[in-house]
Design a protein around this motif. Structure first.
Motif, PDB file in Angstrom:
ATOM      1  N   THR A  95       0.816  -1.215   0.000  1.00 44.47           N
ATOM      2  CA  THR A  95       0.000   0.000   0.000  1.00 44.47           C
ATOM      3  C   THR A  95       0.855   1.273   0.000  1.00 44.47           C
ATOM      4  OG1 THR A  95      -0.151  -0.079   2.419  1.00 44.47           O
ATOM      5  CG2 THR A  95      -1.932  -1.111   1.167  1.00 44.47           C
ATOM      6  N   GLU A  96       2.124   1.148  -0.353  1.00 45.90           N
ATOM      7  CA  GLU A  96       2.977   2.341  -0.416  1.00 45.90           C
ATOM      8  C   GLU A  96       4.023   2.184  -1.516  1.00 45.90           C
ATOM      9  OE1 GLU A  96       6.053   5.084   2.268  1.00 45.90           O
ATOM     10  OE2 GLU A  96       4.980   3.413   3.208  1.00 45.90           O
ATOM     11  N   ARG A  97       3.858   2.956  -2.567  1.00 43.28           N
ATOM     12  CA  ARG A  97       4.819   3.023  -3.663  1.00 43.28           C
ATOM     13  C   ARG A  97       5.096   4.501  -3.930  1.00 43.28           C
ATOM     14  NH1 ARG A  97       1.347  -0.852  -4.204  1.00 43.28           N
ATOM     15  NH2 ARG A  97      -0.224   0.620  -4.941  1.00 43.28           N
ATOM     16  N   ARG A  98       6.356   4.867  -3.953  1.00 48.88           N
ATOM     17  CA  ARG A  98       6.726   6.281  -4.098  1.00 48.88           C
ATOM     18  C   ARG A  98       7.670   6.465  -5.280  1.00 48.88           C
ATOM     19  NH1 ARG A  98       5.336   9.460   0.330  1.00 48.88           N
ATOM     20  NH2 ARG A  98       4.458   8.239   2.066  1.00 48.88           N
ATOM     21  N   ILE A  99       7.430   7.517  -6.051  1.00 43.73           N
ATOM     22  CA  ILE A  99       8.276   7.862  -7.191  1.00 43.73           C
ATOM     23  C   ILE A  99       8.828   9.261  -6.970  1.00 43.73           C
ATOM     24  CG2 ILE A  99       6.288   8.715  -8.526  1.00 43.73           C
ATOM     25  CD1 ILE A  99       9.258   6.806 -10.038  1.00 43.73           C
ATOM     26  N   SER A 100      10.120   9.425  -7.218  1.00 45.96           N
ATOM     27  CA  SER A 100      10.766  10.731  -7.102  1.00 45.96           C
ATOM     28  C   SER A 100      11.590  10.976  -8.360  1.00 45.96           C
ATOM     29  CB  SER A 100      11.665  10.805  -5.866  1.00 45.96           C
ATOM     30  OG  SER A 100      10.923  10.630  -4.679  1.00 45.96           O
ATOM     31  N   MET A 101      11.557  12.203  -8.867  1.00 42.54           N
ATOM     32  CA  MET A 101      12.268  12.524 -10.098  1.00 42.54           C
ATOM     33  C   MET A 101      12.945  13.883  -9.972  1.00 42.54           C
ATOM     34  SD  MET A 101      10.810  12.970 -14.007  1.00 42.54           S
ATOM     35  CE  MET A 101      10.086  14.591 -13.679  1.00 42.54           C
ATOM     36  N   TYR A 102      14.199  13.944 -10.444  1.00 44.39           N
ATOM     37  CA  TYR A 102      14.909  15.218 -10.530  1.00 44.39           C
ATOM     38  C   TYR A 102      15.133  15.562 -11.994  1.00 44.39           C
ATOM     39  CZ  TYR A 102      18.874  18.409 -10.834  1.00 44.39           C
ATOM     40  OH  TYR A 102      19.702  19.455 -11.169  1.00 44.39           O
ATOM     41  N   SER A 103      14.636  16.722 -12.388  1.00 50.90           N
ATOM     42  CA  SER A 103      14.838  17.237 -13.738  1.00 50.90           C
ATOM     43  C   SER A 103      15.676  18.507 -13.647  1.00 50.90           C
ATOM     44  CB  SER A 103      13.499  17.560 -14.400  1.00 50.90           C
ATOM     45  OG  SER A 103      13.683  18.383 -15.536  1.00 50.90           O
ATOM     46  N   PRO A 104      16.796  18.589 -14.359  1.00 49.64           N
ATOM     47  CA  PRO A 104      17.595  19.811 -14.324  1.00 49.64           C
ATOM     48  C   PRO A 104      16.819  21.057 -14.741  1.00 49.64           C
ATOM     49  CG  PRO A 104      18.855  18.022 -15.296  1.00 49.64           C
ATOM     50  CD  PRO A 104      17.448  17.529 -15.147  1.00 49.64           C
ATOM     51  N   SER A 105      15.735  20.870 -15.506  1.00 49.36           N
ATOM     52  CA  SER A 105      14.990  22.041 -15.984  1.00 49.36           C
ATOM     53  C   SER A 105      13.776  22.368 -15.121  1.00 49.36           C
ATOM     54  CB  SER A 105      14.533  21.812 -17.433  1.00 49.36           C
ATOM     55  OG  SER A 105      13.702  20.665 -17.526  1.00 49.36           O
ATOM     56  N   THR A 106      13.160  21.357 -14.472  1.00 51.15           N
ATOM     57  CA  THR A 106      11.939  21.617 -13.702  1.00 51.15           C
ATOM     58  C   THR A 106      12.075  21.293 -12.218  1.00 51.15           C
ATOM     59  OG1 THR A 106      11.032  19.424 -14.218  1.00 51.15           O
ATOM     60  CG2 THR A 106      10.498  21.237 -15.724  1.00 51.15           C
ATOM     61  N   GLY A 107      13.227  20.780 -11.782  1.00 53.78           N
ATOM     62  CA  GLY A 107      13.431  20.524 -10.369  1.00 53.78           C
ATOM     63  C   GLY A 107      12.985  19.143  -9.932  1.00 53.78           C
TER      64      GLY A 107
END
Length: 315
Positions: A95-107
């Motif tokens: 019941t817990e799935r997390r996604i994180s993304m770093y974009s040099p243009s949008t943070g």
């Protein structure tokens, strides 16, 4: 270099690693097409549709399908072609799935999926999805600095990475964060080509806990260029004379760095907690943790049943 996928190529794990919750995967990815559903990493089920995956195309998404349809979460942010993104997908529980993304243009952006989904899988792939015995939803672009953790969440369950911690992880690598490093199963830089072998240098490939992972190239995974990372990007474990392990509840927790010889006090450089150390035969006698980050790992001193000093890992 990096691993370059042409929209039909993919990597299949042939060692037998089938991720069990909790686990996480991280990587830098460079899409050259922006089609929805392009899959970076996935688990699948032979003959069925169950599986888990992380996609990058249109949006950056983490999803799980127990056979009745996918439940997913999306990290905010616009995906553009010909740009590097740093992505971490955390499969913490059913019941817990997390996604994180770093974009040099949008943070930095994050997403959470909490719908109940617990698929049974038998196949692990990079660069495609795997469903009904078929690779599909291929990724077109490059993947570099891939890593996977197993056995413990690589951050505090119930919370996203703080942005400053996530940025350091992106630019410093998996060995720059103690919680990621302690549960790291595999680090594969792809700097020596699409699939490193035992001949790769110690800064390009690392395996822990299980045997060395092997990935079979399907349909021609080629070499690409590496993301422009800073000079202080850490590509190997900390160089210390010993690595200490706290053994609790049947698993090992790595505690870096080693306390100075003769010291009765150890203060990690990552937080304000303090562990008291009695240097007799290099064994721990007491442990007092004063921060929310490390307390869940160690519990109270009476729960810290056994701690041993070992030679450092050199694999």
């Amino acid at each position: 270099m990096s691993a370059r996928f042409n929209g039909l190529s993919w990597l299949k794990n042939i060692t037998g690693w089938r991720p069990a919750l909790p686990y996480a995967i991280g990587m830098w990815a460079y899409p050259t097409a922006n089609t929805s559903g392009q899959t970076l990493f996935a688990t699948g089920q032979t003959g069925g549709q169950a599986g888990e995956r992380v996609t990058l195309g249109g949006t950056c998404t983490i999803g799980s399908n127990a056979g009745a349809g996918e439940v997913a979460a999306t990290a905010a942010g616009t995906i553009s072609i010909n740009q590097w993104y740093f992505i971490v997908g955390r499969f913490v529980s059913a019941t817990e799935r997390r996604i994180s993304m770093y974009s040099p243009s949008t943070g930095i952006s994050h997403g959470l999926s909490s719908a109940n989904s617990a698929p049974t899988t038998d196949t692990t792939v990079i660069g495609s999805n795997f469903s009904l015995n078929t690779a599909q939803n291929f990724f077109t672009g490059m993947i570099a600095e891939y890593w996977a953790t197993q056995g413990a969440d690589c951050w505090i369950p119930g919370s996203h990475f703080p942005n400053e911690v996530f940025l350091k992880l992106a630019l410093g690598g998996p060995f720059s964060n103690a919680l990621v490093d302690r549960s790291l199963l595999e680090y594969r830089s792809f700097r020596q080509g699409p699939v490193e072998t035992f001949g790769a240098g110690p800064n390009d490939l690392l395996a822990r806990r299980l045997q060395m992972q092997r990935w079979d190239q399907v349909a021609g995974v080629l070499a690409g260029h590496n993301p422009p990372l800073p000079y202080w990007y850490r590509r190997k474990p900390r160089e210390v004379p010993k690595t200490l392990f706290a053994r609790r509840a049947g698993y090992e927790i790595i505690i870096p760095p080693e306390p100075p010889t003769g010291s009765t006090l150890w203060k990690p450089d990552t937080c304000d907690c303090v562990l008291e150390y009695w240097n007799v035969d290099e064994s721990w006698k007491e442990s007092h943790v004063a921060c929310a980050l490390h307390a869940p790992l160690f519990g109270t001193p009476e729960h810290l049943t056994e701690v041993l000093a070992h030679n450092k890992l050199n694999n």
